[in-house]
Design a protein around this motif. Structure first.
Motif, PDB file in Angstrom:
ATOM      1  N   LEU A 275      56.827 103.723  17.212  1.00 58.61           N
ATOM      2  CA  LEU A 275      57.373 104.604  16.352  1.00 58.61           C
ATOM      3  C   LEU A 275      58.907 104.668  16.659  1.00 58.61           C
ATOM      4  CD1 LEU A 275      55.098 107.736  16.176  1.00 58.61           C
ATOM      5  CD2 LEU A 275      56.270 106.624  14.431  1.00 58.61           C
ATOM      6  N   ARG A 276      59.198 104.150  17.841  1.00 59.05           N
ATOM      7  CA  ARG A 276      60.682 104.322  18.102  1.00 59.05           C
ATOM      8  C   ARG A 276      61.656 103.471  17.237  1.00 59.05           C
ATOM      9  NH1 ARG A 276      59.506 103.455  24.421  1.00 59.05           N
ATOM     10  NH2 ARG A 276      58.602 105.312  24.629  1.00 59.05           N
TER      11      ARG A 276
ATOM     12  N   ARG B 291      53.408 103.676   8.529  1.00 62.31           N
ATOM     13  CA  ARG B 291      52.538 104.502   9.527  1.00 62.31           C
ATOM     14  C   ARG B 291      51.397 105.224   8.369  1.00 62.31           C
ATOM     15  NH1 ARG B 291      54.287 102.219  12.285  1.00 62.31           N
ATOM     16  NH2 ARG B 291      56.016 102.526  13.833  1.00 62.31           N
ATOM     17  N   SER B 292      50.434 105.497   9.286  1.00 67.20           N
ATOM     18  CA  SER B 292      49.376 106.239   8.277  1.00 67.20           C
ATOM     19  C   SER B 292      49.661 107.530   8.465  1.00 67.20           C
ATOM     20  CB  SER B 292      48.076 105.892   9.000  1.00 67.20           C
ATOM     21  OG  SER B 292      46.920 106.721   8.563  1.00 67.20           O
ATOM     22  N   ASN B 293      49.592 108.259   7.368  1.00 67.12           N
ATOM     23  CA  ASN B 293      49.592 109.736   7.186  1.00 67.12           C
ATOM     24  C   ASN B 293      47.945 110.515   7.452  1.00 67.12           C
ATOM     25  OD1 ASN B 293      48.758 110.157   4.864  1.00 67.12           O
ATOM     26  ND2 ASN B 293      50.816 110.321   3.660  1.00 67.12           N
ATOM     27  N   ASP B 301      57.480 106.616   7.723  1.00 67.76           N
ATOM     28  CA  ASP B 301      57.594 108.123   8.101  1.00 67.76           C
ATOM     29  C   ASP B 301      58.473 108.670   7.262  1.00 67.76           C
ATOM     30  OD1 ASP B 301      56.258 107.918  10.512  1.00 67.76           O
ATOM     31  OD2 ASP B 301      58.023 107.965  11.740  1.00 67.76           O
ATOM     32  N   GLN B 302      58.026 110.200   6.996  1.00 71.27           N
ATOM     33  CA  GLN B 302      58.766 110.893   6.067  1.00 71.27           C
ATOM     34  C   GLN B 302      60.373 110.866   6.480  1.00 71.27           C
ATOM     35  OE1 GLN B 302      56.864 112.611   3.457  1.00 71.27           O
ATOM     36  NE2 GLN B 302      58.834 112.375   2.422  1.00 71.27           N
ATOM     37  N   ASN B 306      62.888 109.710   3.487  1.00 70.06           N
ATOM     38  CA  ASN B 306      63.946 110.571   2.798  1.00 70.06           C
ATOM     39  C   ASN B 306      65.327 109.850   3.058  1.00 70.06           C
ATOM     40  OD1 ASN B 306      62.014 112.458   2.374  1.00 70.06           O
ATOM     41  ND2 ASN B 306      62.136 113.919   4.069  1.00 70.06           N
ATOM     42  N   GLU B 307      65.630 109.688   4.329  1.00 72.27           N
ATOM     43  CA  GLU B 307      66.918 108.862   4.538  1.00 72.27           C
ATOM     44  C   GLU B 307      67.153 107.692   3.545  1.00 72.27           C
ATOM     45  OE1 GLU B 307      67.268 107.210   8.242  1.00 72.27           O
ATOM     46  OE2 GLU B 307      69.448 106.968   7.991  1.00 72.27           O
ATOM     47  N   MET B 308      66.114 107.153   3.139  1.00 71.44           N
ATOM     48  CA  MET B 308      66.234 105.842   2.381  1.00 71.44           C
ATOM     49  C   MET B 308      66.837 106.394   0.852  1.00 71.44           C
ATOM     50  SD  MET B 308      63.932 102.661   3.214  1.00 71.44           S
ATOM     51  CE  MET B 308      64.976 101.487   2.830  1.00 71.44           C
TER      52      MET B 308
END
Ligand code: SF4
Lengths: 276, 329
Positions: A275-276, B291-293, B301-302, B306-308
């Protein structure tokens, strides 16, 4: 003998009669390892087996099942059916690779994968499997007595792309069947060995691709030996290690595992790092 | 290219089927009862079939036009999609078709008229209402145009229905059809684009991004309206620089007036599909950030998403009217 020999290479031949199998047995240095209920042959060092099924669809399925169990075949094993056939539209001695299989007894047809036809110049034909020897040959194609049953079963126990049916024309309308003796059949097969090998080589290259796809990521086996992961944990571990390989190719994941860590803690360690 | 054609008995004699078959003089034609006999068997391996795909010609029986999935489509219009073909000439690593079908064989439904009848019925329900019909989700219809002539058939058809927008999603640089026909105001030629270096790894067998941009320019100059689809957005180490460069390159070549719409989409997969992908591409760095949500969806990751989205929107606003933006997925 095939030049290809890689980890996981695995081939099974299902052939009705000894005369049809003789050249394969010689070519792949197969030795008899069972006589009943079916004669079974195998190579001492490489995972190549052969069963003599006898004539007819029931025998074909029974022998394929027997060989499957006896030889501990996996779903990545190549299954080949070879035999002599009759036809009205091919010449005696021609080798054909089957691309459609029908039977008057069953409504479904089978279509061996086009991937199996690539890279060889073997003629293709449809196969009509019948229950009695055919002399009239009412339709184009080739006629045998095992192919349909063989394919129906083999496609359930192996990858679709690794099952193939090869036939050599031995009789055409007007052929005197009594003249097709053991020696004549062996000769027919011998002449076609280079092409048979070519078909097998292509199947082996497909098998290699499948095996590469299914290989566990690096360190998976070692980590599973160290701790007892549940089934779902193993799935997660596999995923993390796959990701690890591409994200941190220079970092050994084993060094992340501390002595007293539980399986969940190990997974969490990997997940946190990724995750990092 | 294609050395085996499977054709359903029911359609093998039709004009369309014969027209397609005649383009492959060396292919072996095998008659089948229903396409499912070849397309559906389990135990098939998509990646292996991709080495030597066969062509399957069939008749679509039902479900000609479907509602576009939630989140897809243009704003709050009625959005529909239809697929005259499953599977694609290209081989993008992230393509959802790999997870969707057992087979990589090209399946073409040749009964185009049934699709047209269904579309006419939908349009006929409310002639004033604006709606969009998408094609190119289960294939790249433009890439296969030399074989199917699908667009040569449907462009004149949509010319009759001005309230119906026709979107062709593509990565192909085949522009014959756009030269042959006058520009259609209710048609969007929507190009999927990503930074060149990413496309070199991920958009396998598809034309380079620079070739796509060149082609967009050509088509736009002929009066066709262009959609820019940055879908999926791909996260990688220097993504900001790469996307900025991509946008600059596009708008250096293409006039803003030619752009009908711009959309941004996220990389998302159902879990089961993603596991298949990992098996096919165990070393793909681009997938390693996913990742799996908790809903069983694999995505970035959200915060990354969002950033993209935000960054790309702002960058694009330097060149294009924000009212043309919409997001998909
Ligand atoms: S162009 Fe689209 S449909 Fe074709 S392989 Fe790529 S993602 Fe899939």
């Amino acid at each position: 003998m095939t030049n290809q020999n890689f980890e996981g290479m695995s081939v099974r031949w299902v052939i009705a009669l000894k005369a049809e199998a003789e050249e394969i047995i010689k070519n792949y240095a197969l030795e008899r390892v069972a006589t009943k209920p079916f004669q079974v042959y195998k190579n001492r060092d490489i995972d190549i087996w052969l069963v003599l099924s006898g004539i007819g669809q029931i025998n074909a399925v029974a022998a394929t099942t027997y060989l499957y169990v006896k030889s501990d075949a996996s779903d990545n094993t190549i299954w080949m059916n070879l035999g002599i056939v009759g036809s009205r539209n091919f010449k005696v001695g021609e080798l054909v690779q089957i691309d459609k299989i029908t039977s008057n007894d069953f409504p479904d047809n089978h279509y061996p994968s086009p991937a199996t036809f690539k890279n060889n110049n073997v003629e293709r034909s449809n196969l009509i499997t019948v229950n009695k020897p055919e002399a009239l040959f009412e339709n184009d194609g080739v006629y045998d007595m095992e192919g349909y049953a063989f394919f129906s079963f083999a496609k359930k126990i192996a990858s679709y792309e690794l099952v193939s049916v090869l036939k050599i024309i031995s009789d055409i309308p007007g052929t005197d069947i009594s003249k097709i003796d053991k020696i004549a059949v062996e000769r027919l097969v011998l002449k076609k060995m280079p092409l048979i090998e070519k078909v097998l080589e292509n199947l082996l290259s497909l098998q290699e691709i499948l095996l590469l796809q299914q290989r566990n990521p690096n360190y998976f086996d070692e980590i599973c030996q160290q701790r007892k992961f549940s089934f779902s944990q193993k799935v997660t571990l596999k995923k993390y290690l796959t990701q690890w390989q591409s994200r941190f190719p220079m970092r050994n994941p084993l060094s992340e595992i501390e002595k007293k860590m539980t399986t969940s803690q190990i997974l969490k360690r990997f997940s946190d790092n990724l995750l990092r | 290219m294609v050395d085996t054609i499977y054709a359903e008995d029911e359609i093998i004699g039709t004009k369309k089927a014969q027209e397609i078959i005649s383009k492959f003089r060396h292919a072996k034609v095998i008659s089948i009862k229903r396409f499912g006999e070849v397309f559906n068997p389990s135990n098939q391996n998509f990646r292996i079939q991709k080495i030597n795909p066969a062509l399957i010609l069939a008749r679509k029986q039902k479900g000609f036009v479907l509602n576009a999935p939630e989140g897809f489509g243009i704003r709050d219009q009625d959005n529909y999609y239809f697929s005259h073909m499953y599977n694609c000439l290209y081989d993008c690593s992230y393509c959802f078709l790999q997870g969707m079908y057992n087979s990589a064989n090209y399946l073409v439904f040749v009964n185009f008229d049934d699709y047209k009848n269904e579309i006419e019925k939908i349009i006929g329900k409310d002639k004033e209402k604006e709606m969009t019909f998408f094609t190119g989700y289960d294939c790249d219809s433009l890439a296969m145009e030399p074989i199917t002539n699908f667009l040569s058939d449907f462009i004149p058809f949509f010319r009759r229905y001005k309230n119906a927008l026709f979107e062709i999603r593509t990565k192909s640089i085949n522009n014959t059809v756009f030269r042959k026909h006058d520009a259609l105001t209710n048609c969007i030629v929507a190009y999927s684009l990503m930074p060149e270096t990413l496309a070199q790894t991920l958009d396998k067998k598809a034309p380079s991004v620079s070739a796509r941009i060149k082609n967009i320019k050509y088509i736009a100059n002929k009066g066709w309206r262009i959609g820019l689809r940055f879908d999926p957005l791909i996260y990688c180490n220097n993504w900001k620089a790469q996307y900025s460069e991509l946008f600059a390159n596009i708008f250096k070549e293409i006039k803003e007036e030619s752009i009908h719409s711009v959309s941004l989409g996220s990389l998302r997969f159902p879990k089961s599909f993603f596991n298949k992908l990992l098996q096919y591409y165990p070393n793909s760095e681009e997938f390693s950030f996913l990742r799996s949500n908790d809903k069983g969806i694999i995505s970035y990751d959200q915060s990354i998403e969002n950033e993209m989205n935000e960054y790309c929107r702002l960058e694009l606003m330097k060149y294009s009217d924000a009212r043309k933006f919409f997001s998909c997925g």
